[in-house]
Design an enzyme around this catalytic site. Structure first.
Site, PDB file in Angstrom:
ATOM      1  N   SER A 240       0.833  -1.191   0.000  1.00  0.00           N
ATOM      2  CA  SER A 240       0.000   0.000   0.000  1.00  0.00           C
ATOM      3  C   SER A 240       0.876   1.253   0.000  1.00  0.00           C
ATOM      4  O   SER A 240       1.955   1.270   0.614  1.00  0.00           O
ATOM      5  CB  SER A 240      -0.894  -0.009   1.237  1.00  0.00           C
ATOM      6  N   PRO A 241       0.450   2.325  -0.679  1.00  0.00           N
ATOM      7  CA  PRO A 241       1.238   3.568  -0.633  1.00  0.00           C
ATOM      8  C   PRO A 241       1.308   4.118   0.782  1.00  0.00           C
ATOM      9  O   PRO A 241       0.278   4.314   1.429  1.00  0.00           O
ATOM     10  CB  PRO A 241       0.481   4.509  -1.576  1.00  0.00           C
TER      11      PRO A 241
ATOM     12  N   CYS B  47       3.199   7.169   3.045  1.00  0.00           N
ATOM     13  CA  CYS B  47       4.017   8.377   3.032  1.00  0.00           C
ATOM     14  C   CYS B  47       5.244   8.215   3.925  1.00  0.00           C
ATOM     15  O   CYS B  47       5.130   7.748   5.066  1.00  0.00           O
ATOM     16  CB  CYS B  47       3.188   9.577   3.491  1.00  0.00           C
TER      17      CYS B  47
ATOM     18  N   ALA C 283       1.789   8.471  -1.731  1.00  0.00           N
ATOM     19  CA  ALA C 283       1.051   9.604  -2.287  1.00  0.00           C
ATOM     20  C   ALA C 283       2.052  10.631  -2.806  1.00  0.00           C
ATOM     21  O   ALA C 283       2.833  11.197  -2.040  1.00  0.00           O
ATOM     22  CB  ALA C 283       0.145  10.217  -1.223  1.00  0.00           C
TER      23      ALA C 283
ATOM     24  N   GLN D 187       0.980   6.320  -6.726  1.00  0.00           N
ATOM     25  CA  GLN D 187      -0.264   7.012  -6.414  1.00  0.00           C
ATOM     26  C   GLN D 187      -0.038   8.513  -6.569  1.00  0.00           C
ATOM     27  O   GLN D 187       0.905   9.060  -5.989  1.00  0.00           O
ATOM     28  CB  GLN D 187      -0.697   6.696  -4.978  1.00  0.00           C
TER      29      GLN D 187
ATOM     30  N   TYR E  25      -8.260  14.311   1.426  1.00  0.00           N
ATOM     31  CA  TYR E  25      -7.469  15.163   0.554  1.00  0.00           C
ATOM     32  C   TYR E  25      -8.378  15.759  -0.529  1.00  0.00           C
ATOM     33  O   TYR E  25      -9.595  15.602  -0.494  1.00  0.00           O
ATOM     34  CB  TYR E  25      -6.278  14.380   0.000  1.00  0.00           C
TER      35      TYR E  25
ATOM     36  N   ARG F  37      -7.895   5.018  -5.163  1.00  0.00           N
ATOM     37  CA  ARG F  37      -8.225   4.815  -3.755  1.00  0.00           C
ATOM     38  C   ARG F  37      -9.342   5.787  -3.405  1.00  0.00           C
ATOM     39  O   ARG F  37      -9.228   6.993  -3.628  1.00  0.00           O
ATOM     40  CB  ARG F  37      -7.005   5.056  -2.859  1.00  0.00           C
TER      41      ARG F  37
ATOM     42  N   ARG G 207       1.317  -1.351   7.285  1.00  0.00           N
ATOM     43  CA  ARG G 207       2.182  -1.453   8.468  1.00  0.00           C
ATOM     44  C   ARG G 207       2.783  -2.848   8.639  1.00  0.00           C
ATOM     45  O   ARG G 207       3.920  -2.995   9.105  1.00  0.00           O
ATOM     46  CB  ARG G 207       1.395  -1.063   9.722  1.00  0.00           C
TER      47      ARG G 207
END
Length: 358
Positions: A22-23, A25, A57, A99, A182, A230, A324
């Site tokens: 998963s993207p 940051c 992202a 992404q 966002y 997403r 994670r």
């Protein structure tokens, strides 16, 4: 037979298994440029056996960054550092994804370990933009500028330019960020969008920015390559986005060329009541998959191999996003294959490692 280690074909791209990074940051860039941290961070997960590795992202413009240390793809000079990462991922068997995003009113923020609060102009911050001049709240109290129609057109052009640069860098899967409070989610949610023009009010108006942006990107992204999004499918607060609305939006995105939906949730206002639980988005993803007939993926507290396998076997997901858990264990795919009894599980590791652990 384990579904988790079946290949997955999407357009002309085939993932070697159903495990995706998963993207996430990293807040480790300077002026958008990725560096050796990103190469090692993402490369480790490719070496560890993931089928798809998605870059965090990545902002489509400087003012679209969450923080000054965010990844960005708004300069042509950004292309080569990203290309170095994409090449490494592909060399080690993973599909390279990225992404692209704009943070909207949640931009100009300190790194999480430096306060996670808005940065004022005199401290290196910048003015933020959003559908409506309403602050997010909590530590993010900066009131954004309400976007004009020219602003909307400019941001949409930034997404198109970012997609072209992502293609030039060698990425084979592109995800547009329509989630987590966002900019795009700010247009979608009635909790943050109070406009009275063609971009606010009714459902059709609130999804207009998303559909227009998606169509513009799909127009420049090759037909042979997958385009995903997403989406926060629920806001966890009365008056916010509902799952029923999101199913209709995903239907429209599918018609426009969406290949897979990355099912996420919330984070558009700080007062949401999020029901945290293991695999909390899996059932919603399953409903979307059945009702829209579209490939789905999801993350959020998916940690155990059997949990991931069960979600695939039950038809809720086509690909499992891990975040994670892959920070804790970059070699989760190998350990999962061994635990689930997948055939030839040692082949998940590169030969340099496999010969030493057999």
């Amino acid at each position: 037979m384990t579904r988790l280690f079946d290949p997955f074909k999407i357009r002309d791209v085939t993932l070697r298994n159903r495990i995706a990074v998963s993207p996430m940051c990293q807040y480790s860039s300077e002026d958008g440029f990725p560096n050796d941290w990103h190469l090692v961070h993402l490369g480790s997960r490719a070496v560890g056996g993931a089928g798809l590795v998605v870059m965090e992202a990545t902002a489509v413009s400087p003012d679209g960054r969450i923080s000054p240390a965010d990844s960005g793809i708004y300069y042509d000079d950004h292309v080569e550092p990203f290309a170095k990462i994409a090449r490494f991922l592909k060399q080690h068997g993973a599909v390279a994804g990225i992404q692209i995003a704009h943070a909207g009113r949640k931009a100009s923020v300190n790194k999480p370990w430096e306060g996670n609060d808005h940065i004022e102009i005199d401290r290196g911050g910048w003015d933020t933009i959003a559908p409506s001049p309403i602050a997010f709240g909590g530590k993010l109290n900066k009131v954004p500028k309400e976007m004009t129609l020219d602003d909307i057109a400019r941001v949409q052009a930034n997404f198109v330019a970012a997609a072209k640069r992502a293609l030039a860098a060698g990425f084979e899967c592109l995800e547009i960020h329509f989630a987590h409070g966002y900019l795009a989610h700010e247009f979608y949610s009635p909790l943050s969008n109070k406009r009275t023009d063609q971009y606010g009010g009714s459902f059709d108006n609130r999804v207009r920015f998303l559909l227009e942006t998606f169509a513009a990107v799909r127009n420049v992204w090759p037909e042979r390559l997958p385009l995903t999004s997403r989406l926060s499918v629920i806001d966890w607060l009365e008056g916010g986005v509902t799952l029923d609305e999101s199913i209709e939006l995903i239907r429209q995105l599918k018609t426009a060329g969406l290949d897979m939906i990355d099912v996420s949730h919330g984070m558009v206002v700080p007062s949401e009541k999020i029901p945290w639980a293991p695999g909390m988005m899996i059932d919603s993803a399953g409903r979307i998959r059945r009702e829209v007939n579209i490939a789905t993926t999801a993350s959020w507290m998916i940690t155990e191999p059997k949990q991931a396998e069960d979600a695939l076997q039950a038809g809720h997901l086509d690909v499992v996003m891990l975040a994670r858990e892959l920070l804790r264990d970059p070699y989760w795919p190998y350990h999962a294959a061994k635990e689930l009894g997948a055939k030839d599980f040692n082949r998940i590791l590169p030969v340099q490692y496999a010969r030493a652990v057999e």
